[in-house]
Write an enzyme that holds these catalytic residues in place. Structure first.
Site, PDB file in Angstrom:
ATOM      1  N   GLN A 183      30.999  31.622  -4.130  1.00  0.00           N
ATOM      2  CA  GLN A 183      32.356  31.958  -3.695  1.00  0.00           C
ATOM      3  C   GLN A 183      33.192  32.407  -4.915  1.00  0.00           C
ATOM      4  O   GLN A 183      32.631  32.959  -5.843  1.00  0.00           O
ATOM      5  CB  GLN A 183      33.029  30.782  -2.968  1.00  0.00           C
ATOM      6  N   ASP A 201      31.936  37.427  -3.818  1.00  0.00           N
ATOM      7  CA  ASP A 201      31.225  38.714  -3.798  1.00  0.00           C
ATOM      8  C   ASP A 201      31.544  39.603  -4.996  1.00  0.00           C
ATOM      9  O   ASP A 201      31.532  40.832  -4.896  1.00  0.00           O
ATOM     10  CB  ASP A 201      31.521  39.476  -2.492  1.00  0.00           C
ATOM     11  N   GLY A 236      26.104  34.639  -0.552  1.00  0.00           N
ATOM     12  CA  GLY A 236      25.093  35.685  -0.429  1.00  0.00           C
ATOM     13  C   GLY A 236      25.093  36.428  -1.751  1.00  0.00           C
ATOM     14  O   GLY A 236      26.032  37.155  -2.042  1.00  0.00           O
ATOM     15  N   HIS A 237      24.089  36.153  -2.571  1.00  0.00           N
ATOM     16  CA  HIS A 237      24.048  36.734  -3.922  1.00  0.00           C
ATOM     17  C   HIS A 237      22.954  37.788  -3.989  1.00  0.00           C
ATOM     18  O   HIS A 237      21.775  37.487  -3.820  1.00  0.00           O
ATOM     19  CB  HIS A 237      23.805  35.627  -4.965  1.00  0.00           C
ATOM     20  N   LYS A 276      28.089  38.100  -8.645  1.00  0.00           N
ATOM     21  CA  LYS A 276      27.544  36.975  -9.419  1.00  0.00           C
ATOM     22  C   LYS A 276      26.020  37.005  -9.480  1.00  0.00           C
ATOM     23  O   LYS A 276      25.421  36.759 -10.520  1.00  0.00           O
ATOM     24  CB  LYS A 276      28.001  35.639  -8.795  1.00  0.00           C
TER      25      LYS A 276
HETATM   26  P1  GDP Z   1      27.975  37.850  -5.157  1.00  0.00           P
HETATM   27  O1  GDP Z   1      28.148  37.079  -3.915  1.00  0.00           O
HETATM   28  O2  GDP Z   1      29.085  37.617  -6.139  1.00  0.00           O
HETATM   29  O3  GDP Z   1      26.620  37.691  -5.792  1.00  0.00           O
HETATM   30  O4  GDP Z   1      28.111  39.383  -4.739  1.00  0.00           O
HETATM   31  P2  GDP Z   1      27.385  40.079  -3.475  1.00  0.00           P
HETATM   32  O5  GDP Z   1      25.936  40.199  -3.762  1.00  0.00           O
HETATM   33  O6  GDP Z   1      27.786  39.411  -2.209  1.00  0.00           O
HETATM   34  O7  GDP Z   1      28.118  41.475  -3.448  1.00  0.00           O
HETATM   35  C1  GDP Z   1      28.085  42.338  -4.536  1.00  0.00           C
HETATM   36  C2  GDP Z   1      27.469  43.681  -4.088  1.00  0.00           C
HETATM   37  O8  GDP Z   1      27.711  44.653  -5.058  1.00  0.00           O
HETATM   38  C3  GDP Z   1      25.965  43.617  -3.953  1.00  0.00           C
HETATM   39  O9  GDP Z   1      25.579  44.511  -2.932  1.00  0.00           O
HETATM   40  C4  GDP Z   1      25.466  44.119  -5.308  1.00  0.00           C
HETATM   41  O10 GDP Z   1      24.175  44.719  -5.233  1.00  0.00           O
HETATM   42  C5  GDP Z   1      26.507  45.133  -5.635  1.00  0.00           C
HETATM   43  N1  GDP Z   1      26.810  45.303  -7.055  1.00  0.00           N
HETATM   44  C6  GDP Z   1      26.896  44.361  -8.036  1.00  0.00           C
HETATM   45  N2  GDP Z   1      27.329  44.919  -9.185  1.00  0.00           N
HETATM   46  C7  GDP Z   1      27.515  46.231  -8.931  1.00  0.00           C
HETATM   47  C8  GDP Z   1      27.993  47.334  -9.708  1.00  0.00           C
HETATM   48  O11 GDP Z   1      28.350  47.202 -10.872  1.00  0.00           O
HETATM   49  N3  GDP Z   1      28.066  48.545  -9.075  1.00  0.00           N
HETATM   50  C9  GDP Z   1      27.702  48.714  -7.781  1.00  0.00           C
HETATM   51  N4  GDP Z   1      27.810  49.931  -7.262  1.00  0.00           N
HETATM   52  N5  GDP Z   1      27.261  47.702  -7.018  1.00  0.00           N
HETATM   53  C10 GDP Z   1      27.180  46.477  -7.587  1.00  0.00           C
HETATM   54  P1  IMO Z   2      29.582  34.416  -2.404  1.00  0.00           P
HETATM   55  O1  IMO Z   2      28.964  33.286  -3.168  1.00  0.00           O
HETATM   56  C1  IMO Z   2      32.898  35.774   0.065  1.00  0.00           C
HETATM   57  C2  IMO Z   2      34.720  32.855   2.747  1.00  0.00           C
HETATM   58  C3  IMO Z   2      34.544  33.056   4.225  1.00  0.00           C
HETATM   59  C4  IMO Z   2      35.823  32.417   4.746  1.00  0.00           C
HETATM   60  C5  IMO Z   2      36.011  31.239   3.812  1.00  0.00           C
HETATM   61  C6  IMO Z   2      35.464  29.915   4.340  1.00  0.00           C
HETATM   62  O2  IMO Z   2      28.613  35.361  -1.811  1.00  0.00           O
HETATM   63  O3  IMO Z   2      30.646  35.073  -3.211  1.00  0.00           O
HETATM   64  P2  IMO Z   2      33.030  28.918   4.713  1.00  0.00           P
HETATM   65  O4  IMO Z   2      31.835  29.472   5.406  1.00  0.00           O
HETATM   66  O5  IMO Z   2      32.826  28.598   3.283  1.00  0.00           O
HETATM   67  O6  IMO Z   2      33.646  27.773   5.465  1.00  0.00           O
HETATM   68  O7  IMO Z   2      34.125  30.101   4.793  1.00  0.00           O
HETATM   69  O8  IMO Z   2      35.335  31.569   2.609  1.00  0.00           O
HETATM   70  N1  IMO Z   2      33.455  32.809   1.979  1.00  0.00           N
HETATM   71  C7  IMO Z   2      33.039  33.792   1.184  1.00  0.00           C
HETATM   72  N2  IMO Z   2      33.567  35.010   0.942  1.00  0.00           N
HETATM   73  N3  IMO Z   2      31.796  35.384  -0.600  1.00  0.00           N
HETATM   74  C8  IMO Z   2      31.275  34.156  -0.397  1.00  0.00           C
HETATM   75  O9  IMO Z   2      30.253  33.677  -1.132  1.00  0.00           O
HETATM   76  C9  IMO Z   2      31.875  33.316   0.557  1.00  0.00           C
HETATM   77  N4  IMO Z   2      31.609  32.071   1.021  1.00  0.00           N
HETATM   78  C10 IMO Z   2      32.594  31.775   1.881  1.00  0.00           C
HETATM   79  O10 IMO Z   2      34.469  34.417   4.546  1.00  0.00           O
HETATM   80  O11 IMO Z   2      36.904  33.286   4.553  1.00  0.00           O
HETATM   81 MG    MG Z   3      28.240  37.356  -1.847  1.00  0.00          MG
END
Ligand code: GDP
Ligand code: IMO
Ligand code: MG
Length: 420
Positions: free
Chosen positions: A221, A12, A39-40, A15
């Site tokens: 991840q 998270d 979840g991107h 990415k």
């Molecule tokens: P990912 O899994 O690495 O793609 O990250 P996620 O989408 O799960 O979580 C990142 C969250 O932060 C999302 O809600 C993005 O919209 C938000 N986000 C990403 N970059 C920034 C930033 O620079 N500032 C803020 N405020 N939010 C951001």
């Molecule tokens: P993105 O790509 C954050 C965590 C789960 C759990 C562990 C194992 O959005 O960054 P799994 O379902 O893979 O067996 O879970 O890894 N986990 C993540 N945490 N971002 C993710 O993906 C994750 N994918 C798995 O919360 O601790």
């Molecule tokens: Mg994510």
């Protein structure tokens, strides 16, 4: 050449947004591991989109996107996602490709994930319950079914055989839930997937490379969730690091040019497991609220804490990170003091390396403190205009990690990114 974007923490890191931002400079975006546990999030014309299976380059019209062999695929999630992006004008029939070697997540994998987590009680991993662990177990256990198999007339027989095996395991767990509705949507989704571009992923990628095309590999991840080098057993089941690009896409290591590591300006983790810089106080709550730190896949509140340079340096080492992107810098706007973890105190002794079993020891983070900037930065487009306190913070990261922060993300929008 192949450039890689991956997360250096526990996932998270942002990415999705960063891949979407960089995709304009590439011809192909490729997911190399993970599955719908990812979840991107990205914003397309102010609309929020969360992608779980489709690579984050899908909103760039002329770019190809491929789900690589190292990914595990839930057809139901993919179908839903394709329909959602199509409603936003994406021609996925033209731009989306799936490797025939990609392993399938079956409904029984999801059931097994759930049953396994339930059986662990307090020791649960905190899995996303998407069936990731069981699907990868069937891959390494040499039982799994792959996307290419769905084109074969023996598929149903193979499915029934594996399902029976899974049923025996589920019986051992005393798992009683009826999953017939899941199976129904699974078979419906397979009909949909059969009509997509199923290709030989490694020839696809290598032919693009031979034609001089630029590939962007998108990690899911984060490095601390890597099955080999993360905080085992509290990890995911795939190779989330740069080495996973080679095994997940079938590209040779010398093809990889840049490894762009993403870190938040602080740190989060969702699920169980060690997190030395976690803040269980109001500062942690403040980070969660300011950063809206709730899981993109499961909605769970994310655990929050200060940036951990011990873990980041380790991640830099195993990935060969060549540059850094710091995301969510704007979230630190309202914090008068910022802490940066520079070493761990383990049993009274300080060390700046990652211990073997972090979950079995008391780790106390040792911090260096910095004054915050207390100034909104989300409208800034130019590095020179950033507050001096922030430049000092970044300078310290550069020096400690021996890798430069080249971009600072200061908001969720595609254009909210500053070149250093
Ligand atoms: P990912 O899994 O690495 O793609 O990250 P996620 O989408 O799960 O979580 C990142 C969250 O932060 C999302 O809600 C993005 O919209 C938000 N986000 C990403 N970059 C920034 C930033 O620079 N500032 C803020 N405020 N939010 C951001
Ligand atoms: P993105 O790509 C954050 C965590 C789960 C759990 C562990 C194992 O959005 O960054 P799994 O379902 O893979 O067996 O879970 O890894 N986990 C993540 N945490 N971002 C993710 O993906 C994750 N994918 C798995 O919360 O601790
Ligand atoms: Mg994510």
């Amino acid at each position: 050449m192949v450039d890689v974007i991956l997360g250096l923490q526990w996932g998270d890191e942002g990415k999705g947004k960063i891949v979407d931002f960089f995709a304009k400079d590439y011809d192909v975006v490729a997911r190399f591991q993970g599955g719908p546990n990812a979840g991107h999030t990205l914003y397309v014309k102010e609309k929020k989109v969360v992608l779980h299976q489709i690579p984050s380059g899908i909103f760039h019209e002329s770019k190809l996107n491929i789900i690589g062999s190292g990914v595990v695929l839930d057809p139901v999630t993919l179908k839903r996602e394709c329909e959602a992006v199509a409603a936003m004008g994406v021609d996925f029939r033209k731009n989306l490709f799936i490797s025939e070697r990609t392993h399938l997540i079956l409904p029984t994998h999801r059931a097994l994930d759930k049953a396994s987590e339930l059986s662990k009680g307090h020791d649960k991993i905190g899995s996303t319950l998407k069936g990731i662990g069981p699907a990868y177990m069937d891959k390494t256990g040499r039982n799994g079914l792959r996307v290419g198999d769905i084109l074969d007339k023996t598929f149903t027989t193979q499915y029934i055989k594996l399902r029976m095996k899974h049923q025996r395991l589920l019986d051992n767990f005393n798992f009683q839930e009826d999953i017939s509705a899941w199976e129904e949507e699974f078979f419906e989704a397979l009909d949909f997937v059969r009509e997509l571009n199923i290709v030989n992923g490694e020839y696809f990628i290598n032919q693009e490379l031979a034609a001089g095309k630029r590939i962007l590999a998108e990690g899911a991840q984060g490095s601390m969730l890597d099955v080999d080098f993360g905080t085992f057993p509290f990890v995911t089941s795939s190779s989330t690091i740069s080495a996973g690009v080679c095994s997940g896409l079938g590209v040779a290591p010398q093809r990889i040019r840049e490894v762009i590591g993403i870190t938040k300006a602080y740190c989060t983790r969702v699920g169980s497991g060690p997190f030395p810089t976690e803040l269980l106080d109001e500062t942690g709550d403040k980070l969660r609220n300011a950063g809206n730190e709730f899981g993109s896949t499961t909605g769970r509140p994310r655990r929050c804490g200060w940036i951990d340079l011990v873990a980041l340096r380790f991640a830099g080492m195993i990935n060969g990170v060549t540059s850094l992107v710091m995301t969510k810098a704007d979230i630190l706007d309202g914090f008068p003091n910022l802490n940066v973890c520079t070493s761990y105190r383990v049993n009274g002794k300080e060390q700046d390396t990652i211990p073997f079993q972090m979950n079995r020891m008391q780790i106390e983070p040792v911090y260096k403190s910095f004054p915050g900037w207390m100034h909104p930065i989300h409208n800034i487009h130019n590095y020179q205009e950033l507050p001096s306190q922030m430049k000092t913070y970044i300078q310290f990261l550069n020096e400690y990690l021996s890798v430069p922060v080249k971009y600072i993300s200061n908001g969720p929008g595609r254009e909210q990114i500053i070149t250093v």
